[in-house]
Scaffold this active site. Structure first.
Site, PDB file in Angstrom:
ATOM      1  CD  GLU A 215      -3.165  -0.997   2.072  1.00 60.95           C
ATOM      2  OE1 GLU A 215      -3.094  -0.168   3.008  1.00 60.95           O
ATOM      3  OE2 GLU A 215      -4.161  -1.729   1.888  1.00 60.95           O
ATOM      4  CD  GLU A 324      -4.201  -5.585   3.140  1.00 63.70           C
ATOM      5  OE1 GLU A 324      -4.986  -4.734   3.611  1.00 63.70           O
ATOM      6  OE2 GLU A 324      -2.973  -5.549   3.335  1.00 63.70           O
TER       7      GLU A 324
END
Ligand SMILES: *[C@@H]1O[C@H](CO)[C@@H](O)[C@H](O)[C@H]1NC(C)=O
Ligand SMILES: *[C@@H]1O[C@H](CO)[C@@H](O)[C@H](O)[C@H]1NC(C)=O
Ligand SMILES: *[C@@H]1O[C@H](CO)[C@@H](O)[C@H](O)[C@H]1NC(C)=O
Ligand SMILES: *[C@@H]1O[C@H](CO)[C@@H](O)[C@H](O)[C@H]1NC(C)=O
Ligand SMILES: *[C@@H]1O[C@H](CO)[C@@H](O)[C@H](O)[C@H]1NC(C)=O
Ligand SMILES: *[C@@H]1O[C@H](CO)[C@@H](O)[C@H](O)[C@H]1NC(C)=O
Length: 472
Positions: A215, A324
């Protein structure tokens, strides 16, 4: 996990100590290198081992005995000695072989294991403590014994790549601001590659890839160009050690389509023939702004929209995983749908929605051949998924996979599509109009749920009555 908490990002005061960092030389793997583990052999049905080797306060508040909101500050508050003993206790107990067995029993076949750079490379002026590595090795050995695969995910980089708790340090995104941070990160990736390319020790089908950076959060001071430079350097480093290691790159929230035709090694001839070595990781959440608090029908439409993208066969998208996702749709992990007060809210309505939302995402993030016979799924980017996360201290309903299994809103064996409730439409998305109600009692057998509980009572009562009439 990409958290906002609705809080202004804290600007942490970092003692800037100019420390010389010696680049340790990466060990070349001994023994023979097996063929690259193919992500296309089987659908990836995985879970993250979140909050374990890199802690997050909301996942394990029990570890956070100080007011700290991230691991950096936890260790700063406790001091290295106490922090090490606290975290040793946590590493030892939060995931044990029993968890791995439960994961296997749930029909999952892969683990994404987040880890911070400080497990490998820690400077004296950084408050973190190190000692995670033996647990990573242990995890890989357990996975190997149980036939699970592992994706190792560099979740925290020096300086932080996103300024959030999940990187270890809340604050400014200092990762791209100096070459020392970049060099250290590459060195950690080299270590992971060298270590887990030793097939004589770890086998050749367990570690299926390394994710370069979780991320990364782009901005004026962390541009796409900088990120791609990093991806190139990191890919060169990893390929230089093991050309067979799959390399996973987060999409930086730009979506998998942005990465069409992307090649981090454009000058290398091998990469064009081997291009399924590069995999894009996209995270799909409805928990955070601006996608939080949406009406359920809009959420389902968005899930179906991404499903179509992941199943496109005529584009040059890279193989893609959804690394995710969760069932959270509120404001944050601390939101009304998941806070502790609601822990015991097992309402039928909520479990009905969770089941629909889970199966919608399951269908969306799995290659279509896995859920749908209408589309054989040749060349689609979709390779599978990793749920975030296996468990939390209090097994928050929207984030704990094992709680979903226990309460029956996640299929008990996700590898067996006969246990799914919702039919799949020709477009690859679930038929959300299918009339389904979760069982009244959490955890009841899935076999009963297609009948309304009232009908069931009627049938049971009738059989008793029939039996009774037979007797007299
Ligand atoms: C690089 O940035 C880190 C913070 O991420 C800082 O601690 C370090 O001193 C910086 N190094 C150099 C050489 O500027
Ligand atoms: C990687 O780092 C760990 C932790 O410092 C160390 O134990 C291990 O030997 C290193 N592996 C390689 C191949 O350098
Ligand atoms: C889904 O995609 C369609 C077609 O691109 C678009 O018109 C629609 O607005 C999208 N739905 C949502 C909820 O974003
Ligand atoms: C989280 O929830 C607790 C209990 O409801 C509350 O005291 C706390 O302020 C919340 N934290 C945030 C960051 O919203
Ligand atoms: C799959 O689930 C169905 C329905 O519960 C069950 O009858 C079947 O035995 C399961 N198959 C396997 C291979 O476990
Ligand atoms: C769903 O099924 C239940 C029980 O069979 C029935 O009472 C209800 O009317 C159905 N709802 C719809 C929308 O068909």
């Amino acid at each position: 996990m990409w958290t906002h908490y609705g809080l202004t990002v804290l600007i942490s005061s970092i003692t800037v100590v100019l420390a010389q960092y010696q680049l340790g030389s990466a060990v070349k793997p001994s023994g023979h290198l097996a063929k690259r583990a193919s992500l296309t052999q089987d659908v990836i049905r995985g879970v993250n081992l979140g909050g374990w080797l890199l802690t997050e306060e909301w996942i394990t508040p029990s570890v956070y005995t100080s007011d700290a909101a991230d691991e950096w500050h936890l260790c700063l508050d406790l001091g290295k000695k106490k922090c090490l003993s606290t975290l040793q206790d946590h590493w030892k107990s939060f995931f044990t072989r029993d968890d791995f067995e439960e994961i296997k029993e749930a029909g999952l076949n892969s683990l994404r294991i987040p880890i911070g750079y400080w497990a490998v490379d820690l400077q004296d002026d950084e408050p973190y403590v190190s000692g995670q590595y033996p647990y990573l090795i242990q995890a890989i050995n357990w996975a190997r014994e149980l036939g699970l695969t592992v994706l190792i995910d560099l979740h925290g980089a020096p300086g932080s790549q996103n300024g959030q708790d999940n990187s270890g340090l809340i604050g400014p995104t200092l990762f791209p601001t100096n070459t020392s941070n970049l060099d250290r990160t590459i060195n950690v990736l080299k270590n992971l590659t060298s270590e887990f390319s030793q097939t004589d020790i770890y086998g050749d089908q367990t570690v299926i890839g390394i994710e370069l950076l979780n991320e990364p959060r782009l901005s004026n001071t962390f541009t796409m160009t900088q990120l791609k430079d990093f991806y190139t350097q990191a890919s060169e480093a990893i390929s230089g050690i093991n050309t067979n290691m799959n390399i996973i790159m987060h999409d930086a929230f730009w979506g998998p389509q942005y990465w069409e035709n992307y090649d981090p090694l454009p000058s290398s001839s091998s990469s064009s023939t081997n291009n399924d070595q590069f995999i894009i990781d996209t995270h799909q959440y409805y928990a955070f702004e601006p996608l939080n608090n949406l009406p359920h029908d809009i959420i389902l439409e968005k899930v179906c929209n991404i499903s179509k993208i992941l199943k496109l066969t005529n584009q040059n998208m890279l193989p893609t995983i959804v690394g995710e996702w969760s069932l959270e749709t509120g404001h944050s992990p601390n939101s009304s749908s998941s806070n502790l007060q609601n822990k015991n809210d097992n309402s039928q309505e909520k479990r009905t929605w969770f089941r629909l939302f889970f199966e919608s995402q399951l269908a969306a993030y799995s290659p279509s051949s896995a859920t749908n016979t209408m589309n054989s799924g040749q060349n689609q980017p979709s390779k599978g998924w990793y749920y975030w996360t296996w468990k939390t201290d209090y097994d928050i309903d929207t984030w704990s996979y094992r709680r979903g299994v226990q309460q029956g809103y996640i299929p008990k064996d996700v590898s067996n599509s006969s246990t799914y409730v919702f039919p799949i439409l020709d477009n690859g998305c679930v038929d959300s109009t299918f009339n389904y109600t979760a069982p009244k009692k959490p955890g009841s057998s899935i076999g009963l749920v297609r009948y309304s509980p009232d009908w069931l009572l009627f049938i049971i009562a009738s059989s008793f009555l029939a039996g009774f009439l037979c007797i007299i």
